[in-house]
Scaffold this motif. Structure first.
Motif, PDB file in Angstrom:
ATOM      1  N   ARG A 229      54.101  58.996  34.171  1.00 30.11           N
ATOM      2  CA  ARG A 229      54.751  60.394  34.198  1.00 30.11           C
ATOM      3  C   ARG A 229      54.308  61.073  32.778  1.00 30.11           C
TER       4      ARG A 229
ATOM      5  N   GLU B  63      51.732  63.563  34.503  1.00 32.52           N
ATOM      6  CA  GLU B  63      52.595  64.913  35.300  1.00 32.52           C
ATOM      7  C   GLU B  63      52.571  65.980  34.437  1.00 32.52           C
TER       8      GLU B  63
ATOM      9  N   HIS C  80      59.554  59.229  36.879  1.00 32.79           N
ATOM     10  CA  HIS C  80      59.367  60.070  37.750  1.00 32.79           C
ATOM     11  C   HIS C  80      60.673  60.245  38.724  1.00 32.79           C
TER      12      HIS C  80
END
Length: 331
Positions: free
Chosen positions: A212, A216, A267
């Motif tokens: 993440r 992300e 996440h």
């Protein structure tokens, strides 16, 4: 008051529906009672609470560890203390599953409680009941709301490594995966959002959030940079960081404020506040503004979780040692 003929006819149908619901979702509290140990071990609650209080005051992190132990127990085979079983030559327990290996802790606290209760009332109090009461007390100490814990659970004589790997919510799940995982245990979408708030306390290993923070985009840049210091790209798998960077050792609603600020560490947490999440997004906002509502809802959801598929009556056993199944009489 004398029931009408209509009510009398409706009662069998209502009873059938309740039994059917219990069967379908595995939640049935009819054989769990608040006074289960009143005669056989009247000091059980006092003993558990004092031991948990002492443990959490020594190390606040232990509160999250005890809550997690109960959570991971109930999501596999129900609340039956299967998570406590050590490996044997005959089976591999749940401790070595992906969510639990080198991660679950607090076993020594449960062992201490069990030892005290075995002196007070040998062979009476189950490890599963100890886990359930300990979780409620731990949350209460850290600032949450304790919930009523009906008692009478018995301990399993088996564990399931495969179910531990498949049934416990994983940190990489998307929103639909989370909804499905909780739904499989009988929880609504709203209850899923509420129970996810357990991450307002506790720590998580780098390996579960590395993807993440490096890959992300729906993450606060300064937060991501800080987390990269704690979790290098190619090292430090077991480095620990708090789920809630604001108040990691207090049960509050900062977890939900973090999600609004794109500071959910794993996440699956941030998925509760992604674009298009609709109902979950609104609930996150509501909880971020109202701690009283969150802690009340959390207690209710945990009360429900504590009654997932309990072993009662003559099912299972009362383990003498929480780590091992009792030897049979012919051994």
């Amino acid at each position: 008051m004398v029931a009408s003929s209509h009510s009398a006819m409706a009662f069998p149908l209502l009873k059938y529906l309740l039994v059917f619901t219990c069967f379908m979702i595995g939640i049935c509290s009819a054989q769990l009672t608040n006074n289960f140990y009143d005669r056989t071990c009247p000091k059980v609650i006092k003993t558990i609470k004092k031991a948990v209080d002492d443990a959490v005051y020594r190390e606040r992190r232990m509160g999250a560890s005890l809550l997690r132990l109960h959570f991971h127990d109930c999501f596999v085979q129900g609340c039956d203390a299967s998570v406590l079983l050590d490996d044997t030559p005959n089976f591999t327990g749940e401790k070595n599953s992906f969510p639990n290996a080198n991660s679950l802790r607090g076993f020594e606290v449960i062992d201490n409680i069990k030892s005290q209760l075995e002196e007070l009332c040998p062979g009476v109090v189950s490890c599963a009941d100890i886990l359930a009461v300990a979780a409620s007390e731990a949350v209460g100490i850290l600032g949450g709301q304790r919930w009523n814990v009906p008692l009478g659970r018995r301990d399993s004589t088996s564990a399931s490594l495969s179910e531990a790997n498949s049934d416990i919510p994983a940190p990489f799940l998307d929103l639909n995966g989370l909804i499905s995982t909780f739904s499989n245990k009988g929880f609504t979408v709203q209850e899923m959002v509420t129970l996810s708030g357990a991450h307002t306390i506790g720590l998580v290993r780098c390996r579960f959030f590395r993807d993440r923070i490096y890959n992300e985009t729906n993450i606060d840049p300064s937060f991501s940079a800080a987390m990269k210091e704690e979790c290098p790209f190619d090292d430090g798998d077991d480095n620990l960081s708090p789920f809630d960077s604001k108040t990691p050792m207090y049960f509050d609603n900062a977890y939900y404020r973090n999600l609004i600020e794109s500071k959910g560490l794993v996440h699956s947490d941030q998925q509760l506040f992604v674009d298009g999440s609709g109902l979950t997004k609104r609930q996150v906002i509501a909880y971020s503004k109202n701690f009283g509502r969150f802690k009340h809802d959390f207690a209710n959801a945990m009360f429900k979780m504590s009654q997932l598929s309990p072993l009662t009556g003559s099912d299972g056993q009362i383990r003498n040692n929480c780590h091992f199944i009792n030897p049979t009489t012919d051994e």
